[in-house]
Design a protein around this motif. Sequence first.
Motif, PDB file in Angstrom:
ATOM      1  N   LYS A 114      46.636   7.114 -11.013  1.00  0.00           N
ATOM      2  CA  LYS A 114      47.792   7.803 -11.596  1.00  0.00           C
ATOM      3  C   LYS A 114      48.622   8.466 -10.499  1.00  0.00           C
ATOM      4  O   LYS A 114      49.855   8.380 -10.498  1.00  0.00           O
ATOM      5  N   ASN A 115      47.971   9.117  -9.549  1.00  0.00           N
ATOM      6  CA  ASN A 115      48.689   9.761  -8.447  1.00  0.00           C
ATOM      7  C   ASN A 115      49.439   8.743  -7.597  1.00  0.00           C
ATOM      8  O   ASN A 115      50.569   8.976  -7.168  1.00  0.00           O
ATOM      9  N   LYS A 116      48.799   7.593  -7.352  1.00  0.00           N
ATOM     10  CA  LYS A 116      49.432   6.539  -6.572  1.00  0.00           C
ATOM     11  C   LYS A 116      50.689   6.028  -7.274  1.00  0.00           C
ATOM     12  O   LYS A 116      51.740   5.840  -6.654  1.00  0.00           O
ATOM     13  N   MET A 117      50.581   5.809  -8.600  1.00  0.00           N
ATOM     14  CA  MET A 117      51.723   5.340  -9.365  1.00  0.00           C
ATOM     15  C   MET A 117      52.862   6.375  -9.334  1.00  0.00           C
ATOM     16  O   MET A 117      54.030   6.022  -9.133  1.00  0.00           O
ATOM     17  N   LEU A 118      52.509   7.651  -9.477  1.00  0.00           N
ATOM     18  CA  LEU A 118      53.530   8.713  -9.466  1.00  0.00           C
ATOM     19  C   LEU A 118      54.182   8.843  -8.095  1.00  0.00           C
ATOM     20  O   LEU A 118      55.389   9.083  -7.993  1.00  0.00           O
ATOM     21  N   ASP A 119      53.398   8.684  -7.033  1.00  0.00           N
ATOM     22  CA  ASP A 119      53.958   8.720  -5.682  1.00  0.00           C
ATOM     23  C   ASP A 119      54.964   7.591  -5.481  1.00  0.00           C
ATOM     24  O   ASP A 119      56.041   7.799  -4.904  1.00  0.00           O
ATOM     25  N   ASN A 120      54.621   6.409  -5.960  1.00  0.00           N
ATOM     26  CA  ASN A 120      55.547   5.270  -5.854  1.00  0.00           C
ATOM     27  C   ASN A 120      56.835   5.536  -6.623  1.00  0.00           C
ATOM     28  O   ASN A 120      57.929   5.198  -6.168  1.00  0.00           O
ATOM     29  N   LYS A 121      56.695   6.159  -7.800  1.00  0.00           N
ATOM     30  CA  LYS A 121      57.874   6.463  -8.617  1.00  0.00           C
ATOM     31  C   LYS A 121      58.793   7.463  -7.907  1.00  0.00           C
ATOM     32  O   LYS A 121      60.003   7.301  -7.881  1.00  0.00           O
ATOM     33  N   THR A 122      58.200   8.509  -7.340  1.00  0.00           N
ATOM     34  CA  THR A 122      59.029   9.517  -6.667  1.00  0.00           C
ATOM     35  C   THR A 122      59.688   8.933  -5.419  1.00  0.00           C
ATOM     36  O   THR A 122      60.846   9.223  -5.133  1.00  0.00           O
ATOM     37  N   LYS A 128      66.710   5.690  -4.464  1.00  0.00           N
ATOM     38  CA  LYS A 128      67.901   5.483  -5.306  1.00  0.00           C
ATOM     39  C   LYS A 128      68.875   6.658  -5.166  1.00  0.00           C
ATOM     40  O   LYS A 128      70.090   6.471  -5.141  1.00  0.00           O
ATOM     41  N   ALA A 129      68.324   7.873  -5.082  1.00  0.00           N
ATOM     42  CA  ALA A 129      69.181   9.047  -4.927  1.00  0.00           C
ATOM     43  C   ALA A 129      69.923   8.986  -3.604  1.00  0.00           C
ATOM     44  O   ALA A 129      71.105   9.362  -3.516  1.00  0.00           O
ATOM     45  N   GLY A 130      69.262   8.505  -2.563  1.00  0.00           N
ATOM     46  CA  GLY A 130      69.901   8.352  -1.255  1.00  0.00           C
ATOM     47  C   GLY A 130      71.047   7.363  -1.304  1.00  0.00           C
ATOM     48  O   GLY A 130      72.104   7.568  -0.712  1.00  0.00           O
ATOM     49  N   ARG A 131      70.871   6.282  -2.023  1.00  0.00           N
ATOM     50  CA  ARG A 131      71.937   5.283  -2.167  1.00  0.00           C
ATOM     51  C   ARG A 131      73.127   5.852  -2.930  1.00  0.00           C
ATOM     52  O   ARG A 131      74.274   5.588  -2.605  1.00  0.00           O
ATOM     53  N   LYS A 132      72.822   6.655  -3.924  1.00  0.00           N
ATOM     54  CA  LYS A 132      73.881   7.234  -4.766  1.00  0.00           C
ATOM     55  C   LYS A 132      74.768   8.145  -3.933  1.00  0.00           C
ATOM     56  O   LYS A 132      75.986   8.137  -4.055  1.00  0.00           O
ATOM     57  N   GLY A 133      74.160   8.922  -3.057  1.00  0.00           N
ATOM     58  CA  GLY A 133      74.918   9.824  -2.204  1.00  0.00           C
ATOM     59  C   GLY A 133      75.822   9.065  -1.240  1.00  0.00           C
ATOM     60  O   GLY A 133      76.948   9.477  -0.974  1.00  0.00           O
ATOM     61  N   LEU A 134      75.389   7.928  -0.722  1.00  0.00           N
ATOM     62  CA  LEU A 134      76.187   7.128   0.209  1.00  0.00           C
ATOM     63  C   LEU A 134      77.393   6.512  -0.483  1.00  0.00           C
ATOM     64  O   LEU A 134      78.495   6.499   0.059  1.00  0.00           O
ATOM     65  N   SER A 135      77.185   6.013  -1.678  1.00  0.00           N
ATOM     66  CA  SER A 135      78.277   5.319  -2.373  1.00  0.00           C
ATOM     67  C   SER A 135      79.364   6.301  -2.817  1.00  0.00           C
ATOM     68  O   SER A 135      80.535   5.956  -2.841  1.00  0.00           O
TER      69      SER A 135
END
Length: 142
Positions: A114-122, A128-135
């Motif tokens: 569960k922790n591994k899955m949550l780490d991947n999600k974050t 994605k947040a980084g891409r949003k800021g660039l665009s």
Amino acid sequence: MLNFGISSAKAIALYQKMEALHILEKDIVESFICASGKGGQNVNKVSTCVRLKHGPTGIEIKCQKSRYQLLNRYLARCLLVKKIDVIVAGKQSAEMQRVEKIRRQKRKRSKRAKNKMLDNKTHHAKKKAGRKGLSNTDNSGI
């Protein structure tokens, strides 16, 4: 071979399964019962519900899925084959494998998984947040 009002390929496949499990037609006692539920006048007049009893194993099957007696005879035999297959093959049977697969899917994850899955999600969310800021900065300069 009985005529069930279905394609001959399905009937042949059913009889091949029955032969593989050593289910003989003479060992099956078939009786017809008045069905209940939806179906209207046809259900009230005709005994569409099929009851099969397999002598050697003692398994009893009732089938009233369809409004038609012929189709119910076929479906009841399919159910009988599935039940006997589960008894004979045990864990190797297709039905048991399907049930086991569902059980694995619904099983609770371990804390580590569960922790591994949550780490991947974050991590993915940060990307994605980084891409949003660039665009946004590129569009403001136009």
